[in-house]
Design an enzyme around this catalytic site. Sequence first.
Site, PDB file in Angstrom:
ATOM      1  N   LYS A   1       0.840  -1.208   0.000  1.00  0.00           N
ATOM      2  CA  LYS A   1       0.000   0.000   0.000  1.00  0.00           C
ATOM      3  C   LYS A   1       0.874   1.258   0.000  1.00  0.00           C
ATOM      4  O   LYS A   1       2.088   1.173   0.210  1.00  0.00           O
ATOM      5  CB  LYS A   1      -0.897  -0.017   1.235  1.00  0.00           C
ATOM      6  CG  LYS A   1      -0.113  -0.003   2.550  1.00  0.00           C
ATOM      7  CD  LYS A   1      -0.990  -0.325   3.748  1.00  0.00           C
ATOM      8  CE  LYS A   1      -0.169  -0.341   5.030  1.00  0.00           C
ATOM      9  NZ  LYS A   1      -0.937  -0.814   6.186  1.00  0.00           N
TER      10      LYS A   1
ATOM     11  N   ARG B   1     -10.209  -0.477  15.416  1.00  0.00           N
ATOM     12  CA  ARG B   1     -10.067   0.390  14.267  1.00  0.00           C
ATOM     13  C   ARG B   1     -11.017  -0.079  13.162  1.00  0.00           C
ATOM     14  O   ARG B   1     -11.887   0.663  12.745  1.00  0.00           O
ATOM     15  CB  ARG B   1      -8.604   0.390  13.788  1.00  0.00           C
ATOM     16  CG  ARG B   1      -8.319   1.422  12.733  1.00  0.00           C
ATOM     17  CD  ARG B   1      -6.847   1.452  12.341  1.00  0.00           C
ATOM     18  NE  ARG B   1      -6.400   0.236  11.665  1.00  0.00           N
ATOM     19  CZ  ARG B   1      -5.190   0.081  11.129  1.00  0.00           C
ATOM     20  NH1 ARG B   1      -4.301   1.064  11.214  1.00  0.00           N
ATOM     21  NH2 ARG B   1      -4.853  -1.043  10.534  1.00  0.00           N
TER      22      ARG B   1
ATOM     23  N   TYR C   1      15.279  30.206   7.159  1.00  0.00           N
ATOM     24  CA  TYR C   1      14.093  30.945   7.604  1.00  0.00           C
ATOM     25  C   TYR C   1      14.096  31.128   9.116  1.00  0.00           C
ATOM     26  O   TYR C   1      14.383  30.190   9.864  1.00  0.00           O
ATOM     27  CB  TYR C   1      12.821  30.180   7.224  1.00  0.00           C
ATOM     28  CG  TYR C   1      12.495  30.241   5.749  1.00  0.00           C
ATOM     29  CD1 TYR C   1      12.186  31.448   5.125  1.00  0.00           C
ATOM     30  CD2 TYR C   1      12.482  29.079   4.990  1.00  0.00           C
ATOM     31  CE1 TYR C   1      11.882  31.498   3.779  1.00  0.00           C
ATOM     32  CE2 TYR C   1      12.167  29.115   3.638  1.00  0.00           C
ATOM     33  CZ  TYR C   1      11.872  30.332   3.037  1.00  0.00           C
ATOM     34  OH  TYR C   1      11.575  30.373   1.702  1.00  0.00           O
TER      35      TYR C   1
ATOM     36  N   MET D   1      11.344  24.098   1.849  1.00  0.00           N
ATOM     37  CA  MET D   1      10.596  23.207   0.968  1.00  0.00           C
ATOM     38  C   MET D   1      11.513  22.425   0.031  1.00  0.00           C
ATOM     39  O   MET D   1      11.311  21.243  -0.220  1.00  0.00           O
ATOM     40  CB  MET D   1       9.581  24.006   0.144  1.00  0.00           C
ATOM     41  CG  MET D   1       8.647  23.119  -0.660  1.00  0.00           C
ATOM     42  SD  MET D   1       7.544  24.051  -1.723  1.00  0.00           S
ATOM     43  CE  MET D   1       6.467  24.816  -0.533  1.00  0.00           C
TER      44      MET D   1
HETATM   45  C1  LIG Z   1      -0.208  -1.802   6.839  1.00  0.00           C
HETATM   46  C2  LIG Z   1      -0.831  -3.047   7.285  1.00  0.00           C
HETATM   47  C3  LIG Z   1      -0.076  -4.219   7.415  1.00  0.00           C
HETATM   48  C4  LIG Z   1       1.436  -4.254   7.300  1.00  0.00           C
HETATM   49  O1  LIG Z   1       1.980  -3.824   8.512  1.00  0.00           O
HETATM   50  P1  LIG Z   1       3.556  -3.697   8.747  1.00  0.00           P
HETATM   51  O2  LIG Z   1       3.675  -3.218  10.134  1.00  0.00           O
HETATM   52  O3  LIG Z   1       4.037  -2.697   7.746  1.00  0.00           O
HETATM   53  O4  LIG Z   1       4.138  -5.028   8.521  1.00  0.00           O
HETATM   54  C5  LIG Z   1      -0.756  -5.390   7.689  1.00  0.00           C
HETATM   55  N1  LIG Z   1      -2.114  -5.391   7.868  1.00  0.00           N
HETATM   56  C6  LIG Z   1      -2.838  -4.281   7.796  1.00  0.00           C
HETATM   57  C7  LIG Z   1      -4.305  -4.355   8.030  1.00  0.00           C
HETATM   58  C8  LIG Z   1      -2.235  -3.062   7.522  1.00  0.00           C
HETATM   59  O5  LIG Z   1      -2.976  -1.952   7.477  1.00  0.00           O
END
Ligand SMILES: *Cc1c(COP(=O)(O)O)cnc(C)c1O
Length: 363
Positions: A35, A131, A257, A305
């Site tokens: 992802k 969650r 800055y 930036m």
């Molecule tokens: C991102 C995610 C993972 C992977 O987790 P890592 O800590 O990067 O190994 C696995 N399951 C779900 C549901 C996630 O959101």
Amino acid sequence: MPTYPVATVDLAALKHNLKRVKQLAPNSKVMSVIKANGYGHGSLQVAQALADSDAFAVARLNEGIQLRQAGVEHDIVVLEGIHSIEQLQQAAELKLSPVIHHPSQLDYLKAAELTTPLAFCWLMIESGMHRLGFSAQASQQAFEQLSQSHNITGPVGLMSHFANADTKGDSRNQKQLETVYNVAQQLGNPQLNLANSAAVLSLQQSHQHWVRPGLMLYGISPFDDVSATELGLQAVMTLTAQIISIEQVKQGDQVGYGGDWQAPKSMRVGTVNIGYGDGYNRQLSNLGQVLVQGQKVDVLGRVSMDMICIDLSSLNEIEVGQEVILWGDKELTVEQVAKQAKTIAYEMVCQVSPRVKRNYING
Ligand SMILES: *Cc1c(COP(=O)(O)O)cnc(C)c1O
């Protein structure tokens, strides 16, 4: 000559880290999490390098669509699932496997008439993180509904996610495991899929039919007190930029800055072409360190930036054009830089912006 800044992505290291997952969980299938553009590394290139995975997971439907359209043929699981009937149809047509974590998604499944039914789907169980997912009580009905749905032909697996797997020995992990085991037993032991990286590395009981690592594939340790090297992982991303200007400042001159840094003496200051617009975290203002010719030097003043200023007073022969390593070296890991920025390495690599070219090596 590369055009800086550049994020060099070591594809052989990615492959090595997948092997490491398989070594740690030899009896589990591996669902590689790619992802957020493969944690900033480039999801398509990561998918190609990790072709020995049994499946991939992304967070959003559009991430899955992109991978399919780019020709990735693996099973692709969409962790956040679908949020309308249209999205469900789109997922099904592209053979993407949505996670079902909310009653609204069951409703879409009930209402839809999919031309291509889902070949695989996952039910998310809430086991302690609060969650996403169905509670233990609600899971039975949800599972039955999925198993009987005319829109699903394949198996329904059970997924859950640990909130504290990065704290070894935390009793909350055991609690979550017990909750999931109980649900699984009630449902006739479907395929279980629980382990993120930290659980792959430290919670063997979580290695079930599947494991689901992300971070460790990119050669990053999920633990505060254990390095990636100690875990047998190889860093994948090296972020580099170059010095584009060198100035001799006088004692009392202010740099950047707000004038947050003031020269204590006459000295050389280098300007490097990377900033928060590239994903170099602004929290590193006056705090961060970078590597120049193998030596750690300080970030001076605020991160802009597009640029940072660094202390060259300890280095004599540096010229404009000199490469600078922001992270990804044994001497300066992304975990160390994340700690300096008071965040986690996940965020550091995800934040590397599209403006930074990815350079793939060892493919
Ligand atoms: C991102 C995610 C993972 C992977 O987790 P890592 O800590 O990067 O190994 C696995 N399951 C779900 C549901 C996630 O959101």
